[in-house]
Structure formats: C-alpha cells, structure tokens
Design a protein around this motif. Structure first.
Motif, PDB file in Angstrom:
ATOM      1  N   GLY A  15       4.314  -1.279  -3.810  1.00 52.01           N
ATOM      2  CA  GLY A  15       2.999  -1.618  -3.297  1.00 52.01           C
ATOM      3  C   GLY A  15       2.266  -2.654  -4.130  1.00 52.01           C
ATOM      4  O   GLY A  15       1.234  -3.179  -3.707  1.00 52.01           O
ATOM      5  N   ARG A  67       4.668 -10.486   3.808  1.00 47.47           N
ATOM      6  CA  ARG A  67       4.441  -9.979   2.455  1.00 47.47           C
ATOM      7  C   ARG A  67       4.558 -11.070   1.400  1.00 47.47           C
ATOM      8  O   ARG A  67       3.842 -11.038   0.404  1.00 47.47           O
ATOM      9  CB  ARG A  67       5.448  -8.857   2.135  1.00 47.47           C
ATOM     10  N   SER A  85       2.786  -6.212  -1.542  1.00 48.55           N
ATOM     11  CA  SER A  85       3.360  -4.997  -0.939  1.00 48.55           C
ATOM     12  C   SER A  85       4.836  -4.846  -1.295  1.00 48.55           C
ATOM     13  O   SER A  85       5.689  -4.608  -0.431  1.00 48.55           O
ATOM     14  CB  SER A  85       3.188  -5.037   0.591  1.00 48.55           C
TER      15      SER A  85
END
Length: 128
Positions: A15, A67, A85
């Motif tokens: 994350g 991402r 992420s």
C-alpha cells in the motif's frame, strides 16, 4: 555512450509508495524512448512502463496501470517511476532502460531485447 543510474528503491509495506529516479548522461533522455523493466528472483526481466522520446505516448503493463506513472524532467535529464499502492508482487529489481531507436510495442508490452542501455538496477521490496 549513455549511462543510466537508478536510485530510490527500498523496503515499503504493501500500500506504500516509492519514486524511482533514473539519471542519464551521455545523451539527453528527451531524444530517446525511456522505460522501466523489473526482474524478480527466478523470473525473466519484464516490461513495466515506457514513454516515447517525444513524451507523447506512454505504455504500462496491465498490472501496474493506475498505480505507476512514468515521467521525466528534461532539465535534470532524469526519468522517474512513481509507484503507488504497491503490492508484494511488485517486489523486484527495477531497471531503467533507453535506446537510440524507436521501440515496437506488441500486445501492450516492450521486449527487453529492444533495449540498448540499462542501468544497474535498484531493489524494490514490498512487505505484506
């Protein structure tokens, strides 16, 4: 002779985010296509992201779309890969790449065989 030096790798939790940098010398990045590839242990080197020499086109492997973002700063002759992420499956050594000629994109990916210049690589480790 073109030299590419990556930096910015490290250990991050799932994350998290990292920004990789690729400092070029010997030729301006704005005159070459530039990209990022990665290689995980016991796997082949694979395409991650690339941009055309003009910057008008960018390509991403499907698993990183939305991402990761490739960009460059012509004044610094440096390319970047912003990675958000992050997932454990993103763990790999990341390599900056560039070439004199145009890259051919097949099926949304670029073969490492087309690359003329490689950086030394920077390790990215994402913990679960």
């Amino acid at each position: 002779q073109v030299q590419l030096v990556e930096s910015g790798g490290g250990l991050v939790p799932a994350g998290g985010s990292l920004r990789l940098s690729c400092a070029a010398s010997g030729r301006t990045l704005s005159s070459m296509p530039v990209g990022w590839f990665r290689q995980a242990p016991r796997k082949e080197r694979e395409f991650v992201a690339a941009k055309s020499w003009s910057g008008g086109s960018t390509w991403y492997r499907d698993s990183v779309k939305g991402r990761f973002t490739i960009s460059s700063d012509n004044a610094k002759n440096t390319a970047y890969l912003q990675m958000n992420s992050l997932k454990p499956e993103d763990t790999a050594v990341y390599y900056c790449a560039a070439s004199y000629g145009r890259w051919t994109v097949v099926g949304g990916t670029i073969s490492p065989a087309q690359v003329d210049y490689w950086g030394q690589g920077t390790q990215v480790t994402v913990s679960s």
